[in-house]
Enzyme design. Structure first.
Site, PDB file in Angstrom:
ATOM      1  N   HIS A  57       0.807  -1.221   0.000  1.00  0.00           N
ATOM      2  CA  HIS A  57       0.000   0.000   0.000  1.00  0.00           C
ATOM      3  C   HIS A  57       0.839   1.270   0.000  1.00  0.00           C
ATOM      4  CE1 HIS A  57       0.325  -0.150   4.534  1.00  0.00           C
ATOM      5  NE2 HIS A  57       0.391   1.151   4.361  1.00  0.00           N
ATOM      6  N   ASP A  63       0.117  -7.633   1.519  1.00  0.00           N
ATOM      7  CA  ASP A  63       0.495  -6.227   1.653  1.00  0.00           C
ATOM      8  C   ASP A  63       2.019  -6.070   1.726  1.00  0.00           C
ATOM      9  OD1 ASP A  63       0.179  -3.495   1.746  1.00  0.00           O
ATOM     10  OD2 ASP A  63      -0.230  -3.419   3.899  1.00  0.00           O
ATOM     11  N   SER A  67       4.578   2.707   7.770  1.00  0.00           N
ATOM     12  CA  SER A  67       4.277   1.517   6.981  1.00  0.00           C
ATOM     13  C   SER A  67       5.468   1.087   6.133  1.00  0.00           C
ATOM     14  CB  SER A  67       3.084   1.784   6.056  1.00  0.00           C
ATOM     15  OG  SER A  67       1.903   1.918   6.791  1.00  0.00           O
TER      16      SER A  67
END
Length: 305
Positions: free
Chosen positions: A43, A77, A156
């Site tokens: 992402h 992910d 992230s």
């Protein structure tokens, strides 16, 4: 220890053709004389896929390099990107299976675009089923390490390390409340993808440009409200018929997989994806008559998107 890890952590900046952008983090997991490979979350970089944007990587020393996508896996992910800069320091690799609740951990990354940020905490829980993204192709199922180390947007893709500075997880998601400005922030519930699960994905992407996922070969009844995961359908075809071959029937409610209790269908999907294709697992479930039965299953394989 921080001085050892920081040079292996990067800031990832994504700029899109429509003027948008995003910032995330990554870790250098492989280097050669001419190039280096960096792990991150899908992402973080998906807005640049297909020429929709560009990716740049800023090293710990402030140098910046253009990056290309080697491969990505939205089911987990995870993604790997590459820069044409070699002989860089590589992060140490830990053992996420050895992690215990209460162990000290450190999160590295660029929360809210504040690069070279370090926060500390402990492992709060293991095998936490977490779903990230939106329903559909971008939905990821994570068998997460839960931590109270402060993780915020921008963390992230960055590493979660053990006390020795070895990566045991990839920071992926947070549970948060929104402030008055609408910006989500940490409330001490951060989630990381276990490194032992991610390393297979990274290795496959670097070697082949894509990765694979394990397949049990069932569909679950997402309207079932009882404890466990109820099987509504069996699938067939090469690599997709593991449950059929094992004799698992439609209507069975899975209650545990390899000794881990299954609370619902999300937990079942997360647990299945924590294994590798071809692994042999034990699935226990309740049959229509109420009796419990154990099945030995060799997981199938499919290309992961």
């Amino acid at each position: 220890m921080v001085q050892k890890v920081s040079p292996t952590v990067v800031t990832i900046n994504v700029s899109t053709t429509n003027g948008g952008g995003d910032t995330g983090s990554g870790a250098i997991i492989k280097t050669s004389s001419t190039a280096s490979w960096i792990s991150t979350n899908n992402h973080v970089i998906d807005a640049a896929v297909g020429g929709a944007g560009t990716i740049s990587v800023e090293l710990d020393n402030g140098e910046s390099y253009d990056a290309t996508i080697v491969g990505r896996d939205s089911n987990y992910d995870l993604a790997v990107i590459k820069i044409n800069k070699g002989n860089l320091p590589v992060i140490g690799f830990g053992d996420s299976v050895a992690a215990q609740v209460g162990d000290p951990v450190i999160a590295f990354g660029s929360p809210l675009a504040l690069d070279r940020t370090v926060t500390s905490g402990i492992v709060s829980a293991l095998n936490r089923p977490v779903v990230t993204g939106t329903s559909g192709a971008s939905e990821s199922y994570v068998d997460a390490i839960q931590t109270d180390a402060a993780i915020n947007p921008g963390n992230s893709g960055g590493p979660l390390t053990d006390g020795a500075g070895n990566m045991i997880g990839i920071n992926a998601a947070i549970a948060s409340t929104a402030s008055a400005s609408g910006q989500a922030g940490s409330i001490g519930l951060g989630f990381a993808i276990p490194y032992n699960e991610a390393k297979r994905i990274f290795a496959e992407i670097i070697a082949k440009g894509f990765s694979t996922r394990p397949v049990l070969g069932v569909a679950f009844d997402n309207t079932y409200t009882g404890k466990g995961a109820k099987i509504s359908q069996l699938t067939t075809g090469a690599g997709s018929d593991a449950a059929t071959k094992a004799g698992i029937p439609v209507g069975m409610v899975i209650t545990s997989i390899n000794g881990i209790r299954i609370a619902n269908y999300t937990a079942a999907i997360v647990r299945i994806r924590s294994f590798a294709p071809g692994e042999i697992i034990t699935v226990v479930g309740n049959l229509n008559g109420g009796t419990s039965k154990s099945y030995t299953v060799t997981l199938g394989s499919a290309v992961s998107n």
